[in-house]
Write a protein that holds these residues in place. Structure first.
Motif, short mmCIF file in Angstrom:
data_model
loop_
_atom_site.label_atom_id
_atom_site.label_comp_id
_atom_site.label_asym_id
_atom_site.label_seq_id
_atom_site.Cartn_x
_atom_site.Cartn_y
_atom_site.Cartn_z
N ALA A 55 0.82 -1.21 0.00
CA ALA A 55 0.00 0.00 0.00
C ALA A 55 0.85 1.26 0.00
N ALA A 56 2.16 1.09 0.25
CA ALA A 56 3.04 2.26 0.28
C ALA A 56 3.13 2.94 -1.07
N GLY A 91 1.71 8.90 -1.25
CA GLY A 91 1.59 10.35 -1.45
C GLY A 91 0.27 10.77 -2.03
N ILE A 92 -0.62 9.80 -2.24
CA ILE A 92 -1.84 10.10 -3.00
C ILE A 92 -3.03 10.08 -2.07
N ASP A 93 -3.88 11.05 -2.25
CA ASP A 93 -5.04 11.20 -1.38
C ASP A 93 -6.17 10.31 -1.88
N VAL A 94 -6.07 9.01 -1.58
CA VAL A 94 -7.09 8.10 -2.09
C VAL A 94 -8.35 8.22 -1.27
N ASP A 95 -9.45 7.80 -1.89
CA ASP A 95 -10.70 7.74 -1.15
C ASP A 95 -10.78 6.47 -0.33
N ALA A 104 2.60 6.85 -10.51
CA ALA A 104 3.26 6.00 -9.51
C ALA A 104 3.27 4.55 -9.96
N LEU A 105 2.16 4.10 -10.55
CA LEU A 105 2.12 2.71 -11.02
C LEU A 105 3.08 2.52 -12.19
N TYR A 106 3.17 3.53 -13.06
CA TYR A 106 4.11 3.41 -14.19
C TYR A 106 5.54 3.27 -13.70
N LYS A 107 5.88 4.07 -12.66
CA LYS A 107 7.24 3.99 -12.14
C LYS A 107 7.50 2.64 -11.49
N ALA A 108 6.45 2.02 -10.94
CA ALA A 108 6.62 0.71 -10.30
C ALA A 108 6.50 -0.42 -11.30
N GLU A 109 6.58 -0.09 -12.60
CA GLU A 109 6.60 -1.09 -13.68
C GLU A 109 5.31 -1.89 -13.77
N TYR A 110 4.18 -1.23 -13.59
CA TYR A 110 2.91 -1.86 -13.87
C TYR A 110 2.56 -1.61 -15.33
N THR A 111 1.77 -2.55 -15.88
CA THR A 111 1.27 -2.33 -17.24
C THR A 111 -0.23 -2.14 -17.19
N LEU A 112 -0.73 -1.33 -18.13
CA LEU A 112 -2.16 -1.09 -18.18
C LEU A 112 -2.85 -2.26 -18.84
N GLU A 113 -3.90 -2.74 -18.21
CA GLU A 113 -4.63 -3.86 -18.79
C GLU A 113 -5.83 -3.37 -19.57
N ASP A 114 -6.71 -2.64 -18.92
CA ASP A 114 -7.76 -2.01 -19.71
C ASP A 114 -8.43 -0.90 -18.92
N ILE A 133 -19.48 -4.18 -6.17
CA ILE A 133 -18.05 -4.24 -5.85
C ILE A 133 -17.90 -4.56 -4.37
N PRO A 134 -17.30 -5.70 -4.05
CA PRO A 134 -17.15 -6.06 -2.63
C PRO A 134 -16.12 -5.15 -1.97
N PRO A 135 -16.31 -4.84 -0.69
CA PRO A 135 -15.42 -3.88 -0.02
C PRO A 135 -14.01 -4.38 0.21
N GLY A 136 -13.80 -5.67 0.37
CA GLY A 136 -12.45 -6.16 0.62
C GLY A 136 -11.95 -5.77 2.00
N GLU A 137 -10.64 -5.95 2.18
CA GLU A 137 -10.04 -5.64 3.48
C GLU A 137 -9.51 -4.22 3.45
N MET A 138 -10.16 -3.33 4.16
CA MET A 138 -9.77 -1.93 4.04
C MET A 138 -8.41 -1.68 4.65
N VAL A 139 -7.59 -0.91 3.95
CA VAL A 139 -6.30 -0.51 4.52
C VAL A 139 -6.36 0.95 4.92
N ARG A 140 -6.98 1.75 4.04
CA ARG A 140 -7.00 3.19 4.30
C ARG A 140 -8.26 3.74 3.69
N SER A 141 -8.89 4.68 4.37
CA SER A 141 -10.09 5.25 3.78
C SER A 141 -10.17 6.71 4.16
N SER A 142 -10.75 7.48 3.30
CA SER A 142 -10.90 8.90 3.59
C SER A 142 -12.30 9.13 4.14
#
Lengths: 176, 126, 194
Positions: A3-4, A8-12, A41-51, A148-157
């Motif tokens: 999650a790090a 730096g991003i103000d996620v909801d 940030a995802l681009y720098k972490a070498e993620y690829t866009l799926e769709d 959309i199931p909520p999943g295990e919350m790590v951070r929420s605004s």
């Protein structure tokens, strides 16, 4: 990824997802303003866009950006909610060039405009078609809570109330 | 000049050559239906109106190949009468003359070889 | 129908429409029945298809061009990439609305005599993609161009494509040239059946 990546991003809303059920490791709800920062940030972490797709729900259009990291392996979904009457999101084609086509397709089917897209012409539908086929009629829309199931919350605004239990008065609908 | 059967044969040969080329065109014009209208005259580009100009820039190596071909073609033309008469020639002289002619031709081959014309991926340096 | 009968896309094309660029086929200048019959046989035995595979039926078309079903036995071996060099358009697959202008343009770019074989349910009438409020496809290629032979199936087997080719040859020459297949045979025991 941890999650790090989104520190730096103000996620909801940032949550771990059940991979076996949803196929995603992380699901992140973002406001539209943070989209480019998260994508970079995802681009720098070498993620690829799926769709890039959208869901026409009661609360608005939920535009979903799915990314994956082949090395980890990990799949992450960024979700941005836009209102029905002002369906606009900044284009991420400056970071991921392949997003240009996905954004064109999303515009074809939902009418969501992506200013900044280098080539905003219809991708799969004829040029003279004016209606957007996958928009749903008012009565046919479903709330995002059911989809959309909520999943295990790590951070929420605090402004993110989608999964909050409805208030006792039962008056307000969930909003993001 | 006497007009003999030989001359007639040449004229017939020419007429046959012309007929071989023009005959099918005439037959097709007379006997086949013609499609008209619509986009029949449009340049074909996979079903869409053509994009851009056809006058694109070609690589210089195509020109060099054509040049070499033309040069050797003319050389072969000179060798036809040699081939026709060679069996009737006497002595070493004709052979030596022919050898000199061919040596100069092969010198040009060596020159082009060294320039890299015969290996396509290598850029031709001039 | 002989190949030289004028096939008009709009049968009542007035001279003004022809001037304006309407599509039609001009009949030949000289018409001699015997010569036309011979030419029809020659054309039927060497129909050159244009590779117009659009969807899954294209796989069946490719399969028919391969060694097991071998369409080249019947003359249609040379699949031309350009419509200018072909006389048969095998519309194999779904025609989307986005591709429709290209289909019409390619048909118009084929020289006469030209034929169209609609392969598969999508090319005949929209196939499995035809439902209420569908937005993407043209329900049948005969809404765009005139079709000579329809081969139903989803997808039709390569043998069905070959039968469609024989039907087209019969349309051109007036008779079927190849033996009828034996009915009721079995792959495992060829001596049974019939």
């Amino acid at each position: 990824m941890s999650a790090a990546l989104f520190d730096g991003i103000d996620v909801d809303y940032l949550a771990k997802s059940d991979y076996a059920k949803t196929g995603l490791h992380w699901t992140v709800f973002l406001p539209a303003g943070e989209l480019l920062a998260a994508v970079t940030a995802l681009y720098k972490a070498e993620y690829t866009l799926e769709d890039i797709t959208a869901i026409d729900a009661k609360e608005g259009y939920l535009v979903t950006y799915r990314f994956e990291n082949m090395a980890a392996p990990e799949r992450t979904a960024l979700r941005v909610l836009v209102p029905h009457d002002a369906a606009e999101l900044p284009s991420i084609a400056s970071v991921f060039q392949g997003a240009e086509w996905h954004e064109r397709e999303t515009f074809d089917f939902y009418g969501i405009v992506f200013p900044g897209n280098p080539n905003p012409v219809p991708l799969v539908l004829p040029h003279d078609m004016t209606e957007h086929p996958l928009q749903k009629a008012e009565g046919a829309r479903v709330s995002l809570v059911d989809m959309i199931p909520p999943g295990e919350m790590v951070r929420s605004s605090p402004r993110f109330t989608l999964y909050a239990p409805p208030p006792a008065e039962g008056g307000e609908t969930a909003s993001v | 000049m006497v007009f003999s059967w030989f001359h007639l044969a040449i004229l017939l040969f020419l007429a046959l050559g012309a007929g071989f080329a023009l005959g099918p065109m005439a037959i097709s014009k007379l006997l086949s239906p013609k499609a008209r209208g619509g986009d029949i005259g449009m340049a074909y580009e996979c079903g869409v109106p053509p994009l851009g100009n056809a006058r694109a820039r070609f690589g210089i190596n195509y020109y060099v190949y054509a040049l070499i071909f033309l040069a050797f073609d003319v050389d072969v033309l000179y060798l036809f009468p040699v081939a026709a008469h060679y069996h009737a020639s006497v002595g070493w002289e004709p052979f030596v003359k022919l050898l000199i002619f061919i040596v100069f031709l092969s010198l040009s081959i060596v020159y082009f070889w060294a320039k890299g014309v015969f290996t396509w991926p290598r850029r031709i340096q001039f | 129908m002989a190949a030289q009968d004028p096939v008009l896309i709009k049968p009542d094309l007035t001279p003004e429409e022809r001037e304006a660029g309407g599509v039609f086929i001009e009949p030949p200048v000289v018409r001699i029945k015997a010569v036309e019959n011979v030419l029809d046989i020659c054309r039927a035995m060497s129909l050159w298809p244009v590779t117009f595979g659009l969807a899954c039926c294209a796989i069946e078309m490719m399969s028919a061009s391969m060694s097991r079903f071998d369409i080249s036995r019947f003359g249609a071996e040379v699949f031309r990439p350009s419509p200018r060099q072909s006389d048969l358009m095998l519309v194999s697959g779904t025609v989307t609305r986005k591709l429709a202008p290209a289909v019409i343009r390619l048909y118009e770019q084929m020289p006469a005599p030209r034929f169209v074989l609609a392969l598969g349910n999508c090319a005949i009438a929209g196939g499995p993609f035809k439902f209420k409020d569908q937005y993407g496809i043209v329900e049948g290629v005969d809404k765009l161009i005139p079709v000579d032979v329809y081969v139903p199936g989803c997808p039709p087997r390569p043998e069905a494509l070959l039968e469609g080719l024989f039907t087209l040859q019969e349309k051109l020459t007036g008779r079927r040239w190849w033996p009828e297949p034996k009915q009721g045979g079995s792959l495992n025991s060829p001596e049974q059946g019939q």
